[in-house]
Design an enzyme around this catalytic site. Structure first.
Site: not given
Ligand code: COA
Length: 160
Positions: A16, A40, A91, A129
């Site tokens: 990140h 989550k 990724r 994560s």
């Molecule tokens: N380096 C390290 N880890 C990475 C990464 C990088 N470059 N890119 C992605 N990841 C990992 C994260 O560590 C995370 O791992 P985990 O699943 O083990 O926790 C995973 O990829 C993706 O997680 P994250 O980037 O935190 O996104 P998310 O999928 O958990 O959440 C939100 C995305 C919060 C943006 C999304 O759920 C959201 O927008 N929520 C609000 C409601 C909404 O608007 N929903 C969308 C409607 S269309």
């Protein structure tokens, strides 16, 4: 141009951090936006995650990066704070389907906000994560995957 980098960041990893540093070079301002993913259960509160992100990037002197805690729909929140784009890291091919679905839904909700993808560096492509929390919970060494400040917080959290 203002970019918004949304995610759960539970916790922030060096993958990140790399995206934040790269994005800060390309945009006038980058807002790292802590959002809730309803699927989550987080280890750290949004306030703890905000502090952890700020501590992780403090050494890079990124004057154009701000960390915020959002609520509701990401794209609507991004619009409210004046963002032009959402950025996400990819990724591997396996990330693509989920990201495509999110980006398409977000475009449908706010057609002025584009989602732009940063390709993760190969050395960070396996880091997530959850993987880091699992390694830490089993007393493994997470240095190299998270900034040192996060490693300490993580080890304290898993001991509790
Ligand atoms: N380096 C390290 N880890 C990475 C990464 C990088 N470059 N890119 C992605 N990841 C990992 C994260 O560590 C995370 O791992 P985990 O699943 O083990 O926790 C995973 O990829 C993706 O997680 P994250 O980037 O935190 O996104 P998310 O999928 O958990 O959440 C939100 C995305 C919060 C943006 C999304 O759920 C959201 O927008 N929520 C609000 C409601 C909404 O608007 N929903 C969308 C409607 S269309």
């Amino acid at each position: 141009m203002i970019a918004c980098y949304p995610g759960t960041f539970d916790p922030i990893t060096i993958g990140h951090c790399d995206i934040i540093i790269r994005a800060a070079k390309k945009f006038d301002k980058v807002v790292v936006l802590i959002m809730q993913n309803p699927k989550k259960h987080c280890m750290f509160t949004p306030e703890e995650r905000k502090q952890m992100i700020e501590e992780s990037i403090s050494g890079y002197h990124l004057d154009n990066v701000e960390v915020m805690i959002g609520s509701g729909l990401t794209v609507k929140y991004a619009k409210k704070i004046g963002a032009d784009a959402l950025i996400r890291g990819i990724r591997a091919v396996s990330d693509y389907e989920y990201e495509l679905q999110q980006a398409t839904a977000n475009l449908h909700l706010e057609e002025d906000i584009e989602t732009l993808f940063f390709i993760a560096k190969p050395e960070y492509s396996f880091i997530s994560s959850s993987t880091i929390k699992e390694i830490a919970a089993n007393d493994g060494d997470v240095s190299g995957y998270v900034p040192e400040v996060i490693r300490k917080r993580l080890m304290e959290a898993v001991k509790k």
